[in-house]
Design a protein around this motif. Structure first.
Motif, short mmCIF file in Angstrom:
data_model
loop_
_atom_site.label_atom_id
_atom_site.label_comp_id
_atom_site.label_asym_id
_atom_site.label_seq_id
_atom_site.Cartn_x
_atom_site.Cartn_y
_atom_site.Cartn_z
N ALA A 178 8.04 -3.02 -4.07
CA ALA A 178 7.27 -2.52 -2.98
C ALA A 178 6.12 -1.54 -3.37
N ARG A 179 6.68 -0.70 -4.36
CA ARG A 179 5.92 0.43 -4.76
C ARG A 179 4.76 -0.05 -5.68
N GLU A 180 4.73 -1.06 -6.38
CA GLU A 180 3.61 -1.79 -7.00
C GLU A 180 2.70 -2.20 -6.25
N LEU A 181 3.23 -2.81 -5.07
CA LEU A 181 2.29 -3.27 -3.88
C LEU A 181 1.43 -2.08 -3.30
N TRP A 182 2.12 -1.22 -3.14
CA TRP A 182 1.62 0.06 -2.35
C TRP A 182 0.67 0.79 -3.32
N ARG A 183 1.04 0.71 -4.61
CA ARG A 183 -0.19 1.26 -5.70
C ARG A 183 -1.28 0.56 -5.60
N ALA A 184 -1.62 -0.70 -5.75
CA ALA A 184 -2.41 -1.60 -5.55
C ALA A 184 -3.33 -1.38 -4.35
N GLY A 185 -2.65 -1.24 -3.06
CA GLY A 185 -3.39 -0.86 -1.90
C GLY A 185 -3.91 0.38 -1.95
N ALA A 186 -3.12 1.28 -2.49
CA ALA A 186 -3.92 2.81 -2.34
C ALA A 186 -4.88 2.82 -3.51
N GLU A 187 -4.77 2.19 -4.44
CA GLU A 187 -5.93 2.24 -5.33
C GLU A 187 -7.51 1.51 -4.68
N PRO B 279 -7.03 6.45 8.70
CA PRO B 279 -5.93 7.25 7.75
C PRO B 279 -4.99 6.01 7.25
N PRO B 280 -4.63 6.14 6.12
CA PRO B 280 -3.88 5.07 5.56
C PRO B 280 -2.39 5.19 5.93
N TRP B 281 -1.71 4.17 5.74
CA TRP B 281 -0.33 4.24 6.60
C TRP B 281 0.56 5.02 5.96
N TRP B 282 0.54 5.15 4.48
CA TRP B 282 1.21 6.23 3.70
C TRP B 282 1.18 7.57 4.02
N ASP B 283 0.00 7.85 4.68
CA ASP B 283 -0.12 9.15 5.14
C ASP B 283 0.84 9.84 6.01
N ARG B 284 1.90 10.63 5.41
CA ARG B 284 2.91 11.09 6.34
C ARG B 284 2.67 12.03 7.38
N TYR B 285 1.50 12.73 7.33
CA TYR B 285 1.27 13.55 8.04
C TYR B 285 0.84 12.74 9.61
N ARG B 286 0.19 11.73 9.34
CA ARG B 286 -0.35 10.84 10.29
C ARG B 286 0.71 10.21 11.09
N TRP B 287 1.63 9.35 10.11
CA TRP B 287 2.65 8.67 10.90
C TRP B 287 4.09 9.27 11.18
N GLY B 288 4.00 10.42 10.96
CA GLY B 288 5.09 11.33 10.97
C GLY B 288 5.74 10.96 12.33
N PRO B 289 5.01 11.55 13.43
CA PRO B 289 5.64 11.41 14.85
C PRO B 289 5.56 9.95 15.37
N LEU B 290 4.71 8.96 15.07
CA LEU B 290 4.92 7.56 15.58
C LEU B 290 6.27 6.87 15.17
N TYR C 110 7.02 -5.37 4.17
CA TYR C 110 6.60 -4.15 5.04
C TYR C 110 5.09 -3.75 4.39
N VAL C 111 5.33 -3.55 3.03
CA VAL C 111 4.26 -2.71 2.51
C VAL C 111 2.85 -3.72 2.52
N LEU D 3 -3.08 -4.64 7.55
CA LEU D 3 -3.65 -3.82 8.53
C LEU D 3 -4.87 -3.01 8.30
N LEU D 4 -4.41 -2.33 7.22
CA LEU D 4 -5.35 -1.37 6.81
C LEU D 4 -6.69 -2.01 6.33
N ASP D 5 -6.62 -2.86 5.80
CA ASP D 5 -7.91 -3.92 5.28
C ASP D 5 -8.56 -4.61 6.40
N GLY D 6 -7.78 -4.45 7.64
CA GLY D 6 -8.52 -5.06 8.84
C GLY D 6 -7.98 -6.36 9.31
N ALA D 7 -6.94 -6.99 8.96
CA ALA D 7 -6.49 -8.06 9.19
C ALA D 7 -5.96 -7.75 10.44
#
Ligand SMILES: [Zn+2]
Ligand SMILES: [Zn+2]
Length: 235
Positions: A71-80, A100-111, A130-131, A137-141
């Motif tokens: 999962a971390r490798e997929l996240w890293r690819a997405g973040a790059e 805002p990207p989904w891994w931005d904790r400040y944003r997703w915290g309350p949700l 999940y990743v 979704l971040l890519d617009g799918a």
């Protein structure tokens, strides 16, 4: 070598005592935990079938850390890719407000706060799935259902004292905000102690989720969001 890779190697090191390898898995989770530390750990205990007594199946630690690594490798690819798109937008002078990207904790915290308070309330997806879903979704799918877990059933209405918010019936993510316009966080009324989760009291010795434990999925997952109470953000 990053801390994640160093500690992943320790989880794989069969010459170490099993409790040291288990601690190394925890350090990996402090580096990367898409559902938050507690809920990601809980997910891995179930998906990797980590028994209550790890000595009965030490290989479960490998299954857990390797799912996390994938999962971390997929996240890293997405973040790059995200960072490259942002650079290209800046170069072209486009002043669009970034999504805002989904891994931005400040944003997703309350949700997705419910997962942090109740480690059993997290999407029922494998971490790589999940990743991939969040990256797509971040890519617009356009994917139907709850952005986090894909649940397509109607949201569970939860009163906020002055209105109502809608929570995902599977993972308790906030789907529709309160009419006041603020994104309240929600916490479960029942709290589960982290130390009991960490000791895998919800698992049996053969690596199955203990059906007597109240936090197992099933009906509980659809009922509990309704029992949540809102946490009002400081105004
Ligand atoms: Zn959901
Ligand atoms: Zn409100």
């Amino acid at each position: 070598m990053t801390s994640f890779h160093t500690h992943r190697a320790r989880v794989h090191d069969t010459s170490l005592p099993v409790h040291r390898r288990h601690s190394a898995l925890r350090t990996c989770l402090t580096c990367f935990a898409p559902y938050g530390l507690r809920a990601t750990y809980h997910h891995l205990t179930v998906s990797a079938r980590m028994p209550r007594h790890l000595e009965t199946d030490p290989d479960s630690l490998l299954r857990a850390v390797d799912e996390l690594h994938e999962a971390r490798e997929l996240w890293r690819a997405g973040a790059e890719e995200y960072a490259a798109q942002r650079r290209a937008q800046k170069r072209s002078g486009r002043r669009t407000r970034p999504v805002p990207p989904w891994w931005d904790r400040y944003r997703w915290g309350p949700l997705e706060a419910a997962w942090h308070h109740d480690p059993f309330l997290h999407p029922p997806l494998s971490l790589p799935d999940y990743v991939q879903r969040r990256n797509a979704l971040l890519d617009g799918a356009e994917l139907p259902g709850c952005p986090a877990c894909g649940e397509e059933g109607p949201a569970v209405p939860v009163p906020t004292g002055h209105g109502e918010a809608g929570l995902c019936r599977s993972c308790a993510r906030v789907l529709t905000p309160c009419p006041c316009g603020r994104w309240h966080g929600f916490e479960p009324s029942v709290r589960f102690g982290w130390s009991r989760t960490w000791r895998r009291e919800h698992m049996t010795d053969s690596g199955e989720a203990d059906p007597r434990w109240p936090g197992v999925r099933g009906a509980a997952g659809t009922v509990r969001p309704a029992a949540q109470h809102p946490v009002h953000p400081p105004s």
